[in-house]
Design an enzyme around this catalytic site. Structure first.
Site, short mmCIF file in Angstrom:
data_model
loop_
_atom_site.label_atom_id
_atom_site.label_comp_id
_atom_site.label_asym_id
_atom_site.label_seq_id
_atom_site.Cartn_x
_atom_site.Cartn_y
_atom_site.Cartn_z
N GLY A 249 -6.53 13.29 24.04
CA GLY A 249 -6.85 11.87 23.89
C GLY A 249 -6.88 11.14 25.22
O GLY A 249 -7.72 10.27 25.45
N ASP A 250 -5.95 11.50 26.12
CA ASP A 250 -5.93 10.89 27.45
C ASP A 250 -7.21 11.24 28.22
O ASP A 250 -7.76 10.41 28.95
CB ASP A 250 -4.72 11.39 28.24
#
Length: 304
Positions: A249-250
């Site tokens: 997600g980062d």
């Protein structure tokens, strides 16, 4: 300049073993010790995309030095605030299913927390963007993210936020450039459940109605949905073997903000975002540029 903020960094100790037997000695087959923290992950992917950035946050002790030395070896720009207690270690156990044990983080003195805030007063609203990502140490005030956001928006500085729950909800009225909950986090945010992908659409639109400029809802193997003022778009996920969900997600956040600052094209930024997240999911560590470039060609975007 893009500034990433990691209030509670970590060393992520990732271990692979065939099975876990409680009360017995377990032999690790393979392990990795990596710098962790959502903002730090964003910075590392931005470096791969050759987007100038500086990592901010709190570091302390031998664990903090390990992270700083790692980032320095990667030629990352950093401006961390140093604290007395050691940065935490998070253990990620991979044995059939993933199990995580996350440390609480160091104590941050009020004077140090206040000093950290001052660096946002010198940012340039025309050229600087701040990415706020991840959890915060328990010793920081509950509204610390809101304090940073108010400081940024008072100066007209653009920000993104990647967090969940009340912190995400409280940030929306300040018009973040992007928010990126996954479908589970989105359902929790609005106290609902989703039976189909179509059920997600009204709630993604609510994120924009509440103030976000763009929103990405990630759905693991089902891809992701981008919400923009002009329309809603679905992006497919490239095929590959899932090795590591930590940092995916980062990586999506980094792919979007890094590309959007160059092109101001949300659809192109969305495509690169999915490629970055997928490349990280298929790797033991975060993605590298070659892997990202290879996957961009496999992502297809369609309007819903």
């Amino acid at each position: 300049m893009i500034y990433t903020v990691t209030l509670n960094p970590s060393i992520d100790y990732i271990v692979h073993l065939p099975a876990i037997e409680l009360g017995e000695v377990n032999r690790i087959q393979q392990d990795f010790k990596l710098p962790g923290g959502k903002g730090i992950n964003v910075s590392r992917i931005l470096n791969e995309l050759e987007v100038e950035n500086t990592a901010l946050g709190f570091l302390g002790g031998f664990t903090g030095k390990y992270i700083e030395d790692w980032l320095e070896a990667e030629k990352s720009k950093t401006h961390f605030t140093h604290v007395d207690e050691a940065t935490r270690i998070n253990v990620k156990i991979k044995s059939g299913v993933e199990t995580e044990m996350n440390g609480p983080g160091p104590h941050i003195e009020p004077a140090v927390a206040e000093e950290f805030l001052k660096q946002f007063d010198t940012l340039d609203p025309e050229n600087d963007i701040v990415v706020l990502a991840g959890s915060k140490p328990a010793s920081l005030p509950a509204d610390y993210y809101q304090t940073i956001i108010r400081r940024l928006t008072d100066k007209g500085v653009t920000f993104l936020i990647d967090t969940t729950g009340e912190e995400l909800k409280n940030a929306l009225p300040y018009h973040p450039l992007l928010v990126k909950p996954n479908h589970h986090e989105l359902a929790e945010l609005f106290d609902t459940t989703f039976e189909t992908d179509e059920d997600i659409l009204p709630y993604g639109k609510k994120l924009l109605e509440s103030g976000a400029q763009f929103a990405i809802i990630s759905m693991a193997a089902k891809g992701a949905i981008l919400f923009t003022p002009e329309g809603v778009y679905h992006g497919t996920v490239p095929k590959g073997n899932l090795r590591n969900s930590v940092g995916s997600g980062d990586s999506m956040i980094a792919g979007f903000v890094g590309t959007y600052t160059k092109t101001h094209d949300p659809l192109e930024a969305f495509k690169v975002s999915i490629a970055c997240g997928s490349a990280t999911a298929f790797a033991d560590d975060l993605a590298n540029r070659e892997e990202i470039d290879a996957l961009v060609k496999q992502v297809t975007i369609s309007q819903l």
